[in-house]
Design an enzyme around this catalytic site. Structure first.
Site, PDB file in Angstrom:
ATOM      1  N   HIS A  65       0.824  -1.214   0.000  1.00 30.23           N
ATOM      2  CA  HIS A  65       0.000   0.000   0.000  1.00 30.23           C
ATOM      3  C   HIS A  65       0.861   1.269   0.000  1.00 30.23           C
ATOM      4  CE1 HIS A  65      -3.816  -2.175   0.684  1.00 30.23           C
ATOM      5  NE2 HIS A  65      -3.077  -2.973   1.432  1.00 30.23           N
ATOM      6  N   ASN A 138     -10.155  -3.141   1.875  1.00 31.77           N
ATOM      7  CA  ASN A 138      -9.833  -3.067   0.452  1.00 31.77           C
ATOM      8  C   ASN A 138     -11.094  -2.810  -0.358  1.00 31.77           C
ATOM      9  OD1 ASN A 138      -7.050  -3.610   0.727  1.00 31.77           O
ATOM     10  ND2 ASN A 138      -7.391  -5.823   0.686  1.00 31.77           N
TER      11      ASN A 138
END
Length: 492
Positions: A65, A138
């Site tokens: 990320h 997510n």
């Protein structure tokens, strides 16, 4: 003068240039030299400080990320869920809580294109009256593996080859060929959803199973769902190449420009709940992160809305230093025994301590907006002013007390210590159902992506056979079509 009144902030900028220690700088363009052409003198402290600071501007990027964009706004409760949870920020319709949200891609570096086929992170930090709550999820509702023991190897496989720094399909397909539990996740990732148009046009999910507890101590398992009000939109291959070629930061810019123009992104929050007493009634394990909960038997319940109405003021302070951790919860919300969640509870905080230091929760973006009190003193980069004489607990000189007890799930555990997979794996059913729900053109695109991946010259016949077997068990026609395109025979 109280030095703590003027902590470093752009709010206290002087009208002239200074060093970090506040000394005036009368020339920020020329080094101190012997004459006009002589050597630079080491005593030019301003030059040394300027270069040393520049050399240390970058901090370790997130191991996953790394590429992300943030925005601020609020969460508002729209429906009463007080019968399910005693969480203060969910206490009644109309209650608003400030939030900061970070969207991200997962695998590639900080400056990578936002058009790659990759899950997208959807992390929300609620600044509640009872402390922060981090809902770290997510844009896809499931995950690749169900046990965090596999997570480091999984990331290594998805990351670029350590020899040439190129992400290669043969490595990915080799690793996941050992874990058919990944099939459901790949039914999302290789679908059109694998490349969202931007961050505004995608849903979000808590992914893991959490627990809600009400005032009476009654606990239910819960899944969190963010539904965009802008509609889900994706980029197909040619569109992704065109968009990414024109602007590798298109999603970041879209988010920023939309908010700046007053077109505020909004998501509705829904939950699904299961009574733990009923968890054995399903053909899947509710704590299995590779599974979704069928909405026809476990319906979505509306909770509230998330609105992003303010851009961040500084990218480094409110994106790079912004830190999330699934362990950060509030009374009324608790963990479950979801194996992936249990490992994330440790790993996320540990990663932030590596990136940002042991006092990362003192940084403005991460610190709670509510009053807080503990004896976690000192350490690297602790810039909080404290004047207490008592730094231990308990003490008759310090009136601080324990908070009021709040309910947590009253679970009782019994079993042998062992490393073992869950009983209800059921790795193929949901992936097959998902494939069969699509229109023919969408199915064809999915098949083409798998054929392209399996056509990698370093993918062996054995690995191709394993994947054809997996997809055949999910849907016989799907496995046959992939095999036909590869001039292979289905082995099931």
């Amino acid at each position: 003068m109280d030095p703590y009144k003027y902590r470093p902030s752009s709010a206290f900028n002087s009208p002239f240039w200074t060093t970090n220690s506040g000394a005036p700088v009368w020339n920020n363009n020329n080094s101190l030299t012997v004459g006009t052409r002589g050597p630079i003198l080491l005593e030019d402290y301003h030059l040394v400080e300027k270069l040393a600071n520049f050399d240390r501007e970058r901090i370790p990027e997130r191991v996953v990320h790394a590429r992300g964009a943030s925005a601020k706004g609020f969460f508002e409760v729209t429906h009463d869920v007080s019968h399910l949870t005693c969480a203060d920020f969910l206490r009644a319709p109309g209650v608003q809580t400030p939030v900061i949200v970070r969207f991200s891609t997962v695998i590639h570096e900080r400056g990578s294109p936002e058009t790659l086929r990759d899950p997208r992170g959807f992390a929300v930090k609620f600044y509640t009256r009872e402390g922060n709550f981090d809902l770290v999820g997510n844009n896809l509702p499931v995950f690749f593996v169900r046990d965090g023991m596999k997570f480091p190897d999984m990331v290594h496989a998805l990351k670029p080859n350590p020899k040439n720094h190129i992400q290669e399909n043969w490595r990915i397909l080799d690793f996941f060929s050992h874990f058919p539990e990944s099939l459901h996740m790949f039914s999302f990732l290789f679908d059109d959803l694998g490349v969202p148009q931007d961050y505004r046009h995608m849903d979000g999910f808590g992914v893991n199973t959490y627990t809600l507890i009400n005032k009476a101590g009654k606990a239910v398992y819960v899944k969190f769902h963010w539904k965009t009000t802008s509609g889900v939109k994706c980029l197909l291959e040619e569109e992704a190449i065109k968009v990414g070629g024109a602007n590798h930061s298109h999603a970041t810019q879209d988010l920023h420009d939309s908010i700046a123009a007053g077109n505020y992104p909004e998501w509705k929050l829904f939950i699904q709940t299961i009574d733990p007493e009923h968890e054995d009634k399903f053909d899947f394990d509710p704590l299995d992160v590779t599974k979704t909960w069928p909405e026809d038997i476990i319906p979505l319940q509306p909770v509230g809305r998330l609105v992003l109405n303010k851009n961040i003021d500084n990218f480094f302070a409110e994106n790079e230093q912004l830190a999330f951790c699934p362990a950060i919860i509030v009374p009324g919300v608790y963990y479950s025994d979801d194996k992936m969640l249990q490992t994330r509870i440790f790993s996320y905080a540990d990663s932030q301590r590596h990136r940002l230091g042991p006092n990362y929760l003192l940084l403005p973006a991460n610190a709670p907006k509510s009053a807080h009190h503990n004896n976690h003193h000192e350490g690297f980069m602790n810039f909080i002013h404290r004047d207490e004489e008592v730094n231990y607990f308990p003490s008759r000189y310090d009136p601080v007390r324990h908070a009021e007890k709040f309910p947590i799930p009253p679970a009782v555990f019994s079993g042998r210590r062992e490393k073992i997979a869950i009983e209800k794996e059921n790795n193929f059913k949901q992936a097959g159902e998902r494939f069969r729900s699509w229109a023919p053109d969408r199915q064809d695109r999915f098949i083409r992506r798998w054929v392209d991946a399996l056509s990698d010259p370093r993918v062996t016949h054995e690995i191709r056979s394993v994947w054809i077997s997996y997809w055949s068990q999910a849907d016989r026609s799907l496995g046959q079509k992939i095999a036909s395109h590869l001039n292979m025979r289905p082995n099931i």
